[in-house]
Design an enzyme around this catalytic site. Structure first.
Site, mmCIF file in Angstrom:
data_model
loop_
_atom_site.group_PDB
_atom_site.id
_atom_site.type_symbol
_atom_site.label_atom_id
_atom_site.label_comp_id
_atom_site.label_asym_id
_atom_site.label_seq_id
_atom_site.Cartn_x
_atom_site.Cartn_y
_atom_site.Cartn_z
ATOM 1 N N ASP A 309 0.482 -0.767 0.179
ATOM 2 C CA ASP A 309 0.152 0.018 -0.351
ATOM 3 C C ASP A 309 0.996 1.147 -0.114
ATOM 4 O O ASP A 309 1.502 1.317 0.473
ATOM 5 C CB ASP A 309 -1.268 0.371 1.378
ATOM 6 C CG ASP A 309 -2.313 -1.078 0.680
ATOM 7 O OD1 ASP A 309 -2.775 -1.390 0.113
ATOM 8 O OD2 ASP A 309 -2.339 -1.747 2.023
ATOM 9 N N ASN A 708 28.658 -35.264 21.490
ATOM 10 C CA ASN A 708 27.420 -34.541 20.503
ATOM 11 C C ASN A 708 27.065 -33.349 21.139
ATOM 12 O O ASN A 708 26.545 -32.810 20.530
ATOM 13 C CB ASN A 708 26.251 -36.342 20.576
ATOM 14 C CG ASN A 708 26.238 -36.947 19.757
ATOM 15 O OD1 ASN A 708 27.577 -36.682 19.017
ATOM 16 N ND2 ASN A 708 25.716 -38.635 19.153
#
Length: 879
Positions: A309, A708
């Site tokens: 717009d 990990n």
């Protein structure tokens, strides 16, 4: 009807009484549910549980307890990240706290919707969300969307109550529903959990759909599980066939197989993905872009077209009346913004308003035919506005003439509300000297309703010649970036709503300035460099639209609403790429534009603020609502809400979306390279053990689990926080791209293989050449792999830029994670924990060997990046 409402004292007392019944959170975060999801959705937990059971079974209780501790860490880490992510979403939603206008002590006042209490009189207008269950005292053309309660999207007509003690659903508006036409004044009877909406809240689900990114990550995880199972089984077979069979060997091999599977399964993916998305959403919020749905972040980065717009998004939205055309002359109005200081000038000379009958009537029309409100902020003639900026600018203009709404002795008898179809608003007012209709709206449309014109010396027939002259002056004004609004009136004796807006007397029109935002021009340039097309959409005429587009550097063809009406979506799709400006657009045109762009395969981001913009926002890939001027209806369907209504904020959100996706690619590639290295070390170690006399496994299950958690997941989380690269908006958008492409797979495979070869080489040097004991050689290999994985994380900060000392400054969180990983490793090697992890204290020489080896991975990839810079072997885009 009494419209004084509650007093502030009464309202405060009731708020304390009813506060406990408010819906604080319809969908509270359930700690139990999050924990359950962590256990249910994380496959690694099941694998670890099996490993722990087997460890207990073979009397390796220490290993079992460590594995149980790892299970707790995995669940806790996932829980904390998901909990924080949900808290972020709630805090973002709270940034857009809804407000309502209530009447207290006889005055309209804007308050937070959660402060509404039974007895409050609420003013509800078109596009607003109803904050409580209320009975209707007054209404004008009121239509309600009750689909949230009934599932029916049909608009419902409501009636005024005749008796406050005897009413039905047709006399009520309900919390959660929307005003889609007209307005009303309603009296609150129920709030919070006592509302109809509150009572069925438990049956409403706002669960987020599965993230597209989550699906892509899950696919990678499934692939890694298959790889892990194959490698684990092959490793197990190699161990069992290489040694005489025994029960202990079988159980040890079984535990190793499970550990291998765990090492290859990227259990950190869900945690890191959640962290990346929630952190990105928070960063966007700090720049005024509120993410309503997490699932759109990926799509944001893929945007190829922004349809924006003009008013309030490309322009500032601070409307100021600067010119008035009346009685065949133009009057200049001084002053800017919402400050009531200013003069009315002709040829730079101040005029006497009392002698200007036409101007006085125009100002009166602007005030009476108006739904906005202005209030003094405390500073002299500086106003706070309630309502649309355009209508507020008319009230500020009137304030410069010392004319205020509250001084008008009028009674509004009837009205026809403004909507985007008619582009007009009209009211019937009863004044001391009779009944008058006042109208305002788009000049071209208003002129068609007029057959006379007012001048200072009387009212005369509006000739065709005068019409053309007025339109010519309007064209000149609009070509100079002014938005125009026409005014008309008529006096009536008898009222007929069917002829409400016929035979009007034209008064004049106002030129309203709304300058472009300063940052928009640079934002559009950035979009064009990034391969993103920008299309400006406005309800203004062609001249105004073209004038603004030139000032912001947006060039291309223009099309207006009449032309859009004459072609189909398919026809529009063939030419829409050439059009940059759409003028005199209606809401249904926006929907047509979105569909035409989608037919061309574009990823569309569309802005909107009105009730009728909702279909277009829903149809677009990314619907963007306005936080300041947007309606509750548009915000409810939007994916993104702008707190500052600024076009540049959309561009920032797209940039952030691209950054998040690139960071996800980085941490996924990094974690997979670490998993790949661990798999290769264990598998190749088993194959080489008969030749070099190595014991197997080279690394035990607990050591793999430690890596990990510490050297995989921690750096991966921090990689997801890497800031945007300077050239992230230099790359053309790619639609529906996968996380891993061929180049990235080769890249992380090289990283994993390099780390595996270096680690195996270090083990060979320490065990076979330096003749160290196996436990020292294993510990040195473990330390080398940990340092390699930490160093490798810096390779993945950028897949194009070489790692230097400056790289440490790029992502400070990765630096902190590296320090934490090294400290944790020291504990594993030098504290009593070394008995649990089967490590041995290392000397100075071993540390030198491990540190030098870890730098090799950086050297290898710096060379690869240099080669790739010249030959572009790997298509790594702008990482």
């Amino acid at each position: 009807m009494e419209k004084r409402g509650l007093s502030e004292k009464e309202a405060k007392k009731k708020l304390e009484q009813y506060g406990l019944n408010e819906i604080k959170e319809l969908f509270k975060i359930s700690i139990f549910q999050i924990l359950l999801r962590q256990i249910k959705n994380n496959l690694v937990i099941y694998l670890l549980v099996v490993a722990a059971i087997i460890s207990f079974f073979v009397s390796k209780s220490i290993t079992a307890y460590v594995i149980l501790a790892v299970i707790i860490i995995v669940i806790t880490t996932g829980f904390v990240q998901e909990y924080r992510a949900e808290r972020v979403i709630i805090s973002l939603k709270n940034m857009l706290m809804p407000v309502s206008i209530v009447i207290r002590d006889g005055k309209e006042k804007e308050i937070s919707s959660k402060e509404i209490v039974p007895g409050d009189l609420i003013v509800l207008r078109n596009g607003e969300k109803i904050p409580a269950d209320c009975i209707i005292l007054e209404e004008k053309d009121l239509l309600i969307n009750e689909s949230v309660l009934t599932g029916e999207s049909k608009e419902v007509k409501k009636k005024i109550i005749q008796n406050e003690k005897n009413y039905s659903d047709e006399n009520m508006v309900f919390m959660g529903c929307f005003i889609v036409n007209g307005k009303c004044i309603a009296k609150t009877i129920h709030t919070g959990m006592n509302t109809k909406f509150g009572k069925i809240a438990g049956m409403i689900s706002t669960a987020e759909k599965e993230l597209p990114l989550q699906k892509k990550v899950n696919n990678i995880s499934k692939f890694m599980i298959i790889v892990a199972v194959i490698f684990s089984i092959l490793t197990g077979i190699a161990i069992l066939t290489g040694k005489p069979f025994s029960e202990n060997l079988f159980l040890d091999t079984l535990i190793l197989i499970i550990a291998l599977a765990v090492s290859a399964f990227p259990e950190g993916f869900p945690v890191v993905l959640t962290t990346a998305l929630s952190t990105g959403a928070y960063r966007m919020a700090k720049h005024n872009a509120i993410v309503n749905r997490m699932s759109i972040i990926e799509t944001l980065g893929e945007t190829t077209v922004i349809c924006s717009d003009k008013t309030g998004t490309i322009t500032k939205g601070e409307m100021t009346v600067k010119k008035i055309f009346q009685d065949n002359q133009i009057i200049e109005v001084s002053g800017v913004g919402y400050e009531g200081n200013g003069d009315f000038l002709i040829h730079n000379k101040k005029i006497n308003l009392e002698k200007e009958n036409v101007l006085n009537n125009l100002v009166k029309c602007a005030v009476l035919c108006n739904d906005a409100k202005i209030e003094r902020t405390g500073e002299d003639k500086i106003f706070h506005i309630t309502g649309t900026p355009t209508e507020a600018s008319l009230l500020v203009m009137a304030a410069k003439a010392d004319i205020y709404q509250e001084d008008m002795k009028d009674k509004r008898v009837e009205e026809i509300s403004f909507n985007s179809e008619r582009k007009m608003m009209s009211v019937l007012c009863e004044l001391n000297n009779g009944k008058f209709v006042y109208s305002k709206g788009a000049l071209e449309l208003l002129l068609k309703k007029c057959n006379r014109i007012q001048r200072n010396n009387g009212v005369f027939t509006l000739t065709e010649r005068e019409r053309k002259k007025i339109l010519e002056i309007n064209k000149e004004m609009t070509s100079d970036c002014f938005r125009t609004l026409g005014f008309a009136y008529k006096q009536i004796k008898t009222f007929s709503k069917d002829h409400f807006e016929e035979d009007l007397i034209f008064i004049g029109f106002a030129g309203i300035e709304d300058p472009p935002r300063e940052e928009v021009k640079d934002a559009i340039k950035l979009c064009l460099r990034a391969g993103i097309k920008v299309k400006m959409i406005t309800g203004d005429n062609r001249e105004t639209a073209l004038a603004i587009s030139k000032r912001i550097g947006l060039y291309g063809k223009i099309m207006d609403g009449d032309e859009l009406d004459k072609i189909s979506e398919e026809e529009l799709s063939k030419i829409v790429s050439q059009i940059s400006i759409f003028a005199r657009v209606k809401p249904e045109h926006k929907l047509k534009i979105v569909k035409a762009l989608k037919l061309n395969g574009e990823i569309v981001t569309m802005t909107g603020d009105g009730v009728n913009d909702a279909p277009a926002l829903k149809e677009a890939h990314i619907g963007v609502a306005m936080g300041k001027t947007g309606t509750d209806v548009s915000r409810s369907v939007a994916d993104l809400t702008l707190r500052d209504d600024n076009f540049a904020t959309i561009v920032y959100a797209i940039k952030e979306g691209r950054t998040i996706f690139k960071n996800i690619r980085k941490f996924v590639s990094y974690q997979l390279s670490c998993n790949w290295a661990e798999l290769m070390i264990l598998f190749i170690g088993v194959l080489l053990s008969p030749f070099f006399g190595w014991q197997i496994p080279l690394l035990i299950a607990i050591q793999i689990l430690f890596m990990n958690l510490v050297t995989d997941d921690l750096p991966a989380i921090t990689l997801s926080l890497t800031p945007s690269s300077k050239d992230v908006m230099e790359e053309k958008p790619r639609k529906k791209k996968e996380i891993l492409n061929r180049s990235l797979i080769i890249w992380f495979a090289i990283a994993g293989a390099s780390m595996a070869i270096i680690t195996l080489s270090i083990f060979y040097i320490t065990f076979n050449l330096l003749n160290q004991d196996f436990i020292y050689a294993r510990t040195t290999a473990l330390l080398t792999l940990i340092l390699l994985e930490i160093a490798n994380a810096y390779n993945f900060i950028s897949l194009r830029q070489k790692v230097t000392f400056e790289t440490l400054r790029v992502n400070k969180y990765l630096f902190y994670a590296s320090i934490i990983s090294i400290i944790a490793t020291l504990f594993v090697i030098y504290s009593p924990l070394n008995k649990v992890f089967e490590t041995a204290p290392l000397g100075f020489i071993e540390w030198i060997i491990a540190i030098v080896a870890s730098f090799l991975i950086i050297i290898i990839f710096n060379i690869l990046k240099k080669i790739n810079e010249k030959r572009e072997i790997f298509k790594l885009e702008h990482f």
